[in-house]
Design a protein around this motif. Sequence first.
Motif, PDB file in Angstrom:
ATOM      1  N   LEU B  98       0.822  -1.204   0.000  1.00  0.00           N
ATOM      2  CA  LEU B  98       0.000   0.000   0.000  1.00  0.00           C
ATOM      3  C   LEU B  98       0.859   1.259   0.000  1.00  0.00           C
ATOM      4  CD1 LEU B  98      -2.964  -0.065  -0.144  1.00  0.00           C
ATOM      5  CD2 LEU B  98      -3.100   0.304   2.312  1.00  0.00           C
ATOM      6  N   TYR B  99       2.004   1.214   0.665  1.00  0.00           N
ATOM      7  CA  TYR B  99       2.764   2.446   0.837  1.00  0.00           C
ATOM      8  C   TYR B  99       4.189   2.363   0.329  1.00  0.00           C
ATOM      9  CZ  TYR B  99      -1.081   4.185   3.601  1.00  0.00           C
ATOM     10  OH  TYR B  99      -2.319   4.607   4.010  1.00  0.00           O
ATOM     11  N   SER B 101       6.134   1.732  -3.259  1.00  0.00           N
ATOM     12  CA  SER B 101       5.847   1.565  -4.685  1.00  0.00           C
ATOM     13  C   SER B 101       7.069   1.206  -5.520  1.00  0.00           C
ATOM     14  CB  SER B 101       5.243   2.855  -5.236  1.00  0.00           C
ATOM     15  OG  SER B 101       4.165   3.268  -4.433  1.00  0.00           O
ATOM     16  N   GLU B 195       0.129  11.410  -0.069  1.00  0.00           N
ATOM     17  CA  GLU B 195       0.196  11.997  -1.399  1.00  0.00           C
ATOM     18  C   GLU B 195       1.651  12.096  -1.810  1.00  0.00           C
ATOM     19  OE1 GLU B 195      -2.154  15.473  -2.018  1.00  0.00           O
ATOM     20  OE2 GLU B 195      -1.155  15.973  -3.911  1.00  0.00           O
ATOM     21  N   GLU B 196       1.953  11.589  -2.998  1.00  0.00           N
ATOM     22  CA  GLU B 196       3.332  11.553  -3.454  1.00  0.00           C
ATOM     23  C   GLU B 196       3.536  12.449  -4.666  1.00  0.00           C
ATOM     24  OE1 GLU B 196       4.592   7.159  -1.887  1.00  0.00           O
ATOM     25  OE2 GLU B 196       3.978   7.307  -3.981  1.00  0.00           O
ATOM     26  N   HIS B 197       4.624  13.197  -4.646  1.00  0.00           N
ATOM     27  CA  HIS B 197       5.003  14.047  -5.787  1.00  0.00           C
ATOM     28  C   HIS B 197       6.338  13.559  -6.328  1.00  0.00           C
ATOM     29  CE1 HIS B 197       2.494  17.621  -4.034  1.00  0.00           C
ATOM     30  NE2 HIS B 197       1.757  16.622  -4.437  1.00  0.00           N
ATOM     31  N   LEU B 198       6.385  13.253  -7.621  1.00  0.00           N
ATOM     32  CA  LEU B 198       7.604  12.682  -8.185  1.00  0.00           C
ATOM     33  C   LEU B 198       8.258  13.621  -9.191  1.00  0.00           C
ATOM     34  CD1 LEU B 198       5.889  10.194  -7.160  1.00  0.00           C
ATOM     35  CD2 LEU B 198       7.254   8.843  -8.731  1.00  0.00           C
ATOM     36  N   ARG B 247      12.046   0.307 -10.138  1.00  0.00           N
ATOM     37  CA  ARG B 247      11.135   1.274 -10.731  1.00  0.00           C
ATOM     38  C   ARG B 247       9.977   1.526  -9.776  1.00  0.00           C
ATOM     39  NH1 ARG B 247       9.485  -3.467 -14.824  1.00  0.00           N
ATOM     40  NH2 ARG B 247       7.789  -4.345 -13.593  1.00  0.00           N
ATOM     41  N   TYR B 248       9.308   2.637 -10.011  1.00  0.00           N
ATOM     42  CA  TYR B 248       8.132   3.022  -9.240  1.00  0.00           C
ATOM     43  C   TYR B 248       6.911   2.598 -10.042  1.00  0.00           C
ATOM     44  CZ  TYR B 248       4.817   6.317  -7.034  1.00  0.00           C
ATOM     45  OH  TYR B 248       3.757   6.890  -6.390  1.00  0.00           O
ATOM     46  N   VAL B 249       5.924   1.968  -9.414  1.00  0.00           N
ATOM     47  CA  VAL B 249       4.740   1.510 -10.138  1.00  0.00           C
ATOM     48  C   VAL B 249       3.481   2.196  -9.635  1.00  0.00           C
ATOM     49  CG1 VAL B 249       5.710  -0.754 -10.651  1.00  0.00           C
ATOM     50  CG2 VAL B 249       4.371  -0.438  -8.582  1.00  0.00           C
ATOM     51  N   ALA B 250       2.563   2.443 -10.557  1.00  0.00           N
ATOM     52  CA  ALA B 250       1.267   3.029 -10.207  1.00  0.00           C
ATOM     53  C   ALA B 250       0.203   2.476 -11.143  1.00  0.00           C
ATOM     54  CB  ALA B 250       1.326   4.551 -10.304  1.00  0.00           C
ATOM     55  N   GLU B 251      -0.989   2.283 -10.597  1.00  0.00           N
ATOM     56  CA  GLU B 251      -2.142   1.867 -11.403  1.00  0.00           C
ATOM     57  C   GLU B 251      -3.011   3.076 -11.632  1.00  0.00           C
ATOM     58  OE1 GLU B 251      -3.305  -1.123 -12.474  1.00  0.00           O
ATOM     59  OE2 GLU B 251      -1.745  -2.456 -11.696  1.00  0.00           O
ATOM     60  N   ARG B 252      -3.597   3.179 -12.798  1.00  0.00           N
ATOM     61  CA  ARG B 252      -4.511   4.283 -13.066  1.00  0.00           C
ATOM     62  C   ARG B 252      -5.809   3.741 -13.638  1.00  0.00           C
ATOM     63  NH1 ARG B 252      -0.879   8.403 -11.425  1.00  0.00           N
ATOM     64  NH2 ARG B 252      -2.703   8.701 -10.161  1.00  0.00           N
ATOM     65  N   GLY B 253      -6.901   4.471 -13.350  1.00  0.00           N
ATOM     66  CA  GLY B 253      -8.197   4.099 -13.921  1.00  0.00           C
ATOM     67  C   GLY B 253      -8.943   3.157 -13.026  1.00  0.00           C
TER      68      GLY B 253
END
Lengths: 253, 253
Positions: B98-99, B101, B195-198, B247-253
């Motif tokens: 969860l925290y 990535s 909230e993360e800012h990259l 790498r940093y991963v994120a899901e969208r949608g």
Amino acid sequence: MAQKAAVSAANSNKATKTKKSQTLYQKVDNIIRQRLIDNVWKPGDALPSEMQLADELDVSQGTVRKALNDMVTENLLFRRQGLGTFVSEHTERRALFLYFSIVGNDGSRLLPESNILSCEEKIPTPEEAEKLQLNQGDMIVQFRRIRFFNNAPTIVETISLPLEHFPGFGTDVEPPNNLFRFYQSAYGITVAKAEEHLKAVRASAEETDLLGIADGAPLLEIDRIAKMLDSRPVEWRVSHCDTSNYRYVAERG
Amino acid sequence: MAQKAAVSAANSNKATKTKKSQTLYQKVDNIIRQRLIDNVWKPGDALPSEMQLADELDVSQGTVRKALNDMVTENLLFRRQGLGTFVSEHTERRALFLYFSIVGNDGSRLLPESNILSCEEKIPTPEEAEKLQLNQGDMIVQFRRIRFFNNAPTIVETISLPLEHFPGFGTDVEPPNNLFRFYQSAYGITVAKAEEHLKAVRASAEETDLLGIADGAPLLEIDRIAKMLDSRPVEWRVSHCDTSNYRYVAERG
DNA sequence: CAGTGGTCTAGACCACGCG
DNA sequence: GCGTGGTCTAGACCACTGG
């Protein structure tokens, strides 16, 4: 009268067990989902009311409601009280808030403008074929573009599409700025979700030139696979962003 | 008998309108949420059953169920059929999925080990005070650490905490590797969202040295504010990651 | 076995949007 | 006024867990 398409033929209290146990609302979900995939209901369309669906599928309104609510949380549908339930579209706002994560240092959101740099149909490399899950012999169309915020060059993108799903793309028409909306309106393809991989990389000589930045400056690489409603990949995009004045945002938890 | 804590004193059919229209399940949600904030129910605890809660709050089981389900989708609670509803904990798995990535290039997930570089209590800079929403005169504790994947130095982090919420932090005890779990077990503070800012940045001379990378190599900067159940900020963390092998991963949608 | 959450139904009333 | 989704209730049965 419309013929009833009952979810289950025999719904007696102690029905003979089916091989895969699936709840009623999951079956309803799958039926509706399949109709979205088949474009029975197109983006922007209103679905039949909950009562009509419940009637047609021979379940209670509450069961339809649960299925619909699940799809609303997936952003496939949206509801407006007093009006109805609708199929989501790739509007400007949707593109901006759901699939575009670059915002200004002050938090401002804006879709950048785009210029096409090159476009070609080609045989995929093994990596491209793997990323897009292509079959032997499938072709791709690949193009590069540069994107501007307030006329400042900020992002260089390389986009690869399976030609099978996008006949005539890039030859018959110029790709527009909002691609996802175009995929939907011109090809009936809805992007339902995406996975992004981020890294920090050094700018290439070409990128240094295009973006007007220092030699070997750091760029944020966003490597993204976009997927259709049925989870098949439709687009591979690699974006290199100058994050001097912009940042990528994500929520967690 | 437990005294009933009815949600609304007067729930007649056409009750006098209250100023703020709030649905029943939202009221139930807020009551339960407040009890989590007040540590009435601690992480790992089982909540009373739906029927008990419905009884106590004088609503139907379905209304309690909706409130609980909403909090389950927020990861504040989790349910196990036949057992009960429980308050989420910051376990290793939770931290990981969860925290955290950062994953290997092959997709493997692993929590890195950490070494503390420095630790001090200090007066916050204006930026630190703003990020952590501090009041005049509030102190912070700030420390830096380096993190290793399989003994390879990969991440340099600077972490700032409001001293008010973390008395004795860093002086009485050595900060452990899994910080969120420690905040929870030692200080009763639960991190509920972040909230993360990259950005992509150049490695500083010190980072070049610590991470054993080339001069001015690109690093992925993750600037994150972590928030408590009531949305107040509890931690500001800036991580600089060498993304050569991760790498940093994120899901969208 | 008893107790829990999970599913499903049926029906009531409310709040909203539109004609 | 009418039809829509939104909320709320009450009760039934199922599936899982633990003793």
